[in-house]
Design an enzyme around this catalytic site. Structure first.
Site, PDB file in Angstrom:
ATOM      1  N   ALA A  74      -3.326   5.181   6.189  1.00 64.52           N
ATOM      2  CA  ALA A  74      -3.154   6.613   5.939  1.00 64.52           C
ATOM      3  C   ALA A  74      -4.471   7.303   5.596  1.00 64.52           C
ATOM      4  O   ALA A  74      -4.637   8.492   5.858  1.00 64.52           O
ATOM      5  CB  ALA A  74      -2.127   6.836   4.831  1.00 64.52           C
ATOM      6  N   THR A  75      -5.410   6.573   5.028  1.00 63.36           N
ATOM      7  CA  THR A  75      -6.719   7.182   4.752  1.00 63.36           C
ATOM      8  C   THR A  75      -7.343   7.658   6.060  1.00 63.36           C
ATOM      9  O   THR A  75      -7.779   8.814   6.177  1.00 63.36           O
ATOM     10  CB  THR A  75      -7.657   6.160   4.070  1.00 63.36           C
ATOM     11  OG1 THR A  75      -7.079   5.777   2.818  1.00 63.36           O
ATOM     12  CG2 THR A  75      -9.040   6.736   3.851  1.00 63.36           C
ATOM     13  N   ASN A 154       1.836   9.974  -4.934  1.00 66.12           N
ATOM     14  CA  ASN A 154       1.714   8.560  -5.278  1.00 66.12           C
ATOM     15  C   ASN A 154       1.661   8.307  -6.782  1.00 66.12           C
ATOM     16  O   ASN A 154       2.016   7.232  -7.233  1.00 66.12           O
ATOM     17  CB  ASN A 154       0.478   7.963  -4.595  1.00 66.12           C
ATOM     18  CG  ASN A 154      -0.735   8.843  -4.723  1.00 66.12           C
ATOM     19  OD1 ASN A 154      -0.705  10.021  -4.358  1.00 66.12           O
ATOM     20  ND2 ASN A 154      -1.813   8.313  -5.242  1.00 66.12           N
ATOM     21  N   SER A 202       1.524   4.756   6.553  1.00 64.45           N
ATOM     22  CA  SER A 202       0.810   3.530   6.227  1.00 64.45           C
ATOM     23  C   SER A 202       1.808   2.394   6.099  1.00 64.45           C
ATOM     24  O   SER A 202       2.850   2.551   5.471  1.00 64.45           O
ATOM     25  CB  SER A 202       0.053   3.715   4.910  1.00 64.45           C
ATOM     26  OG  SER A 202      -0.614   2.519   4.578  1.00 64.45           O
ATOM     27  N   ALA A 203       1.485   1.225   6.687  1.00 66.30           N
ATOM     28  CA  ALA A 203       2.440   0.109   6.667  1.00 66.30           C
ATOM     29  C   ALA A 203       2.505  -0.586   5.309  1.00 66.30           C
ATOM     30  O   ALA A 203       3.566  -1.049   4.907  1.00 66.30           O
ATOM     31  CB  ALA A 203       2.066  -0.908   7.747  1.00 66.30           C
ATOM     32  N   HIS A 204       1.373  -0.662   4.599  1.00 64.44           N
ATOM     33  CA  HIS A 204       1.375  -1.520   3.406  1.00 64.44           C
ATOM     34  C   HIS A 204       2.056  -0.889   2.198  1.00 64.44           C
ATOM     35  O   HIS A 204       2.195  -1.527   1.156  1.00 64.44           O
ATOM     36  CB  HIS A 204      -0.046  -1.992   3.063  1.00 64.44           C
ATOM     37  CG  HIS A 204      -0.917  -0.989   2.373  1.00 64.44           C
ATOM     38  ND1 HIS A 204      -1.050  -0.939   1.011  1.00 64.44           N
ATOM     39  CD2 HIS A 204      -1.714  -0.004   2.865  1.00 64.44           C
ATOM     40  CE1 HIS A 204      -1.907   0.033   0.688  1.00 64.44           C
ATOM     41  NE2 HIS A 204      -2.315   0.613   1.792  1.00 64.44           N
ATOM     42  N   THR A 243      -9.807  -1.748  19.774  1.00 61.21           N
ATOM     43  CA  THR A 243      -8.753  -2.664  20.214  1.00 61.21           C
ATOM     44  C   THR A 243      -7.561  -2.577  19.263  1.00 61.21           C
ATOM     45  O   THR A 243      -7.737  -2.589  18.044  1.00 61.21           O
ATOM     46  CB  THR A 243      -9.310  -4.101  20.233  1.00 61.21           C
ATOM     47  OG1 THR A 243     -10.409  -4.126  21.133  1.00 61.21           O
ATOM     48  CG2 THR A 243      -8.254  -5.104  20.662  1.00 61.21           C
ATOM     49  N   CYS A 327      -6.778   5.777 -11.251  1.00 60.82           N
ATOM     50  CA  CYS A 327      -8.127   5.985 -10.804  1.00 60.82           C
ATOM     51  C   CYS A 327      -8.570   4.651 -10.281  1.00 60.82           C
ATOM     52  O   CYS A 327      -8.428   3.638 -10.960  1.00 60.82           O
ATOM     53  CB  CYS A 327      -8.937   6.426 -12.003  1.00 60.82           C
ATOM     54  SG  CYS A 327     -10.642   6.538 -11.633  1.00 60.82           S
TER      55      CYS A 327
HETATM   56  C1  LIG Z   1      -1.812   4.750  -0.260  1.00 59.28           C
HETATM   57  C2  LIG Z   1      -1.908   6.179   0.116  1.00 59.28           C
HETATM   58  C3  LIG Z   1      -2.855   6.627   1.027  1.00 59.28           C
HETATM   59  C4  LIG Z   1      -3.885   5.707   1.639  1.00 59.28           C
HETATM   60  O1  LIG Z   1      -3.275   4.844   2.559  1.00 59.28           O
HETATM   61  P1  LIG Z   1      -4.073   3.553   3.125  1.00 59.28           P
HETATM   62  O2  LIG Z   1      -3.170   3.087   4.220  1.00 59.28           O
HETATM   63  O3  LIG Z   1      -4.169   2.611   1.980  1.00 59.28           O
HETATM   64  O4  LIG Z   1      -5.376   4.024   3.628  1.00 59.28           O
HETATM   65  C5  LIG Z   1      -2.871   7.961   1.348  1.00 59.28           C
HETATM   66  N1  LIG Z   1      -1.992   8.812   0.807  1.00 59.28           N
HETATM   67  C6  LIG Z   1      -1.056   8.428  -0.084  1.00 59.28           C
HETATM   68  C7  LIG Z   1      -0.110   9.424  -0.632  1.00 59.28           C
HETATM   69  C8  LIG Z   1      -0.986   7.100  -0.459  1.00 59.28           C
HETATM   70  O5  LIG Z   1      -0.071   6.713  -1.355  1.00 59.28           O
END
Ligand SMILES: *Cc1c(COP(=O)(O)O)cnc(C)c1O
Length: 391
Positions: A74-75, A154, A202-204, A243, A327
């Site tokens: 997601a970043t 988050n 984001s998958a994780h 890739t 943080c």
């Molecule tokens: C974890 C998170 C991200 C970042 O996602 P990554 O896949 O770890 O780069 C961005 N936005 C929110 C709201 C998140 O909780």
């Protein structure tokens, strides 16, 4: 001792669900082809696996596969959406709107653009952490090209009224980007009903692997275009070279499907666990942050008055939770989210974010509550003694 640990930090990351891992394994060693190698079976296998996964992920947000660009998470998706749209539409205008409680990946991307000729309006939130859609409407100008708002926060779990914001942005002809990293798999998402133009996933955060995510990019009504961040190879229709991470993509899709299938029962179960934890902490926790109802099922951000949460978490190593003043850096500083909802720095010091997830049990809630309660009482007593002692 992972088995002994009580993991309550699912908003930071989740373990990979064993069913997800099982789905991924053949894609490392058997179907290892490069999805861009169309000249042999190995490449074609990888491509068809990735395309199937793409369709599943798209379906889970009511989109089609062609709307999905795979990213590293997601970043990257937030960066691609915000920088990509800003550059693409720079001729039309150089004004963007976002919200004070967004993830750092959004706020720092906006800061970067602000240093490079764009204007950014950062809209505030109320004490529950919600942005007023009419405040977004008021911030829109003739040169505004993009509004970026997260679906779920988050740190405090608050959900924004994206449908109301989407109605406004669509009417005003402004694009809407939504960071749904924290909401995906926990609350139903329909990009058409919400009138969202771009969405980060984001998958994780939903029991998939780290290092894979996606940007949803609307292809019609309106057709959204963007400038890529990465060049080289024309993957993802030229919008994200590199890739494809096929095992990651397979795992992401499996994680998304499981989360969709189990969402109704899981959100009820997890929110009951959260309430149990809150009840267990009621002796020592005074406040619960975030919106009382429009909130993620597993997120509980609470204040333990008169203590420093850093010591609480250090001295309660079995309980894996985050500082409420979350943080990621070594030097703790007040959370921009807690500041935005009006929590002063001294109070924020005592904030802890617990985020409950799929593999937690009632017994873990009770144990965590006992361990934390005992430690808070110890720290409060210690502080009372040191305050009472003359200098
Ligand atoms: C974890 C998170 C991200 C970042 O996602 P990554 O896949 O770890 O780069 C961005 N936005 C929110 C709201 C998140 O909780």
């Amino acid at each position: 001792m992972p088995s002994d640990r009580i993991y309550l930090d699912h908003n930071a990351t989740t373990p990979v669900d064993p069913r997800v891992l099982e789905a991924m394994l053949p894609w490392f060693t058997e179907h290892y082809g490069n999805a861009a190698s169309a000249t042999h079976g190995a490449g074609c296998d990888a491509a068809s696996g990735a395309e199937m996964a793409r369709a599943h992920i798209a379906h889970s947000i009511n989109a089609t596969g062609k709307d999905i660009i795979f990213t590293s998470g997601a970043t990257e998706a937030n960066n691609l959406a915000i920088q990509g749209v800003a550059r693409q539409y720079a001729e039309r205008g150089r004004h963007l709107i976002t919200v004070a409680t967004e993830h750092r990946a959004t706020l720092e991307t906006c800061e970067y653009l602000a240093a490079n000729g764009w204007e950014i309006t950062i809209v505030g939130v109320n004490h529950d952490g919600q942005v007023d859609p009419s405040a977004i409407a008021e911030a829109i100008r003739s040169d505004t090209v993009l509004v970026s708002v997260m679906l779920a926060n988050n740190e405090i779990g608050t959900l924004h009224d994206i449908a109301a914001i989407g109605k406004i942005t669509r009417e005003r002809g402004v694009l809407l980007h939504v960071d749904a990293a924290q909401a995906y798999g926990k609350t139903p998402i329909d990009v058409d009903a919400l009138q969202v133009d771009l969405m980060s996933l984001s998958a994780h955060k939903c029991y998939g692997p780290k290092g894979i995510g996606a940007l949803y990019l609307r292809r019609r009504e309106p057709r959204v275009r963007l400038q890529p961040l990465l060049f080289g190879g024309g993957h993802e229709r030229g919008m994200r070279a590199g890739t494809l991470n096929v095992p990651g993509i397979i795992g992401f899709a499996r994680a998304g499907t499981i989360a969709q299938n189990e969402m109704a029962t899981e959100s009820e179960r997890i929110s009951a666990l959260k309430e149990r934890l809150w009840t267990g902490l009621s002796d020592v926790a005074t406040r619960r942050l975030g919106h009382p109802t429009a909130c993620l099922p597993g997120t509980l951000n609470v204040i333990f008055p008169g203590i420093d949460a850093r010591y609480l978490l250090l001295e309660t190593p079995r309980v894996a939770a985050s500082l409420g003043a979350a943080c990621t850096s070594v030097m703790p500083k007040p959370s921009h989210v807690l500041r935005a909802i009006g929590i002063d720095w001294r109070t924020a010091e005592g904030a802890v974010r617990f985020s409950v997830g799929r593999f937690n049990t009632e017994q873990e809630m009770d144990e965590a509550a006992q361990l934390i309660t005992a430690q808070v009482k110890t720290l409060q007593a210690r502080r009372a003694v040191s305050v009472a002692e003359p200098e």
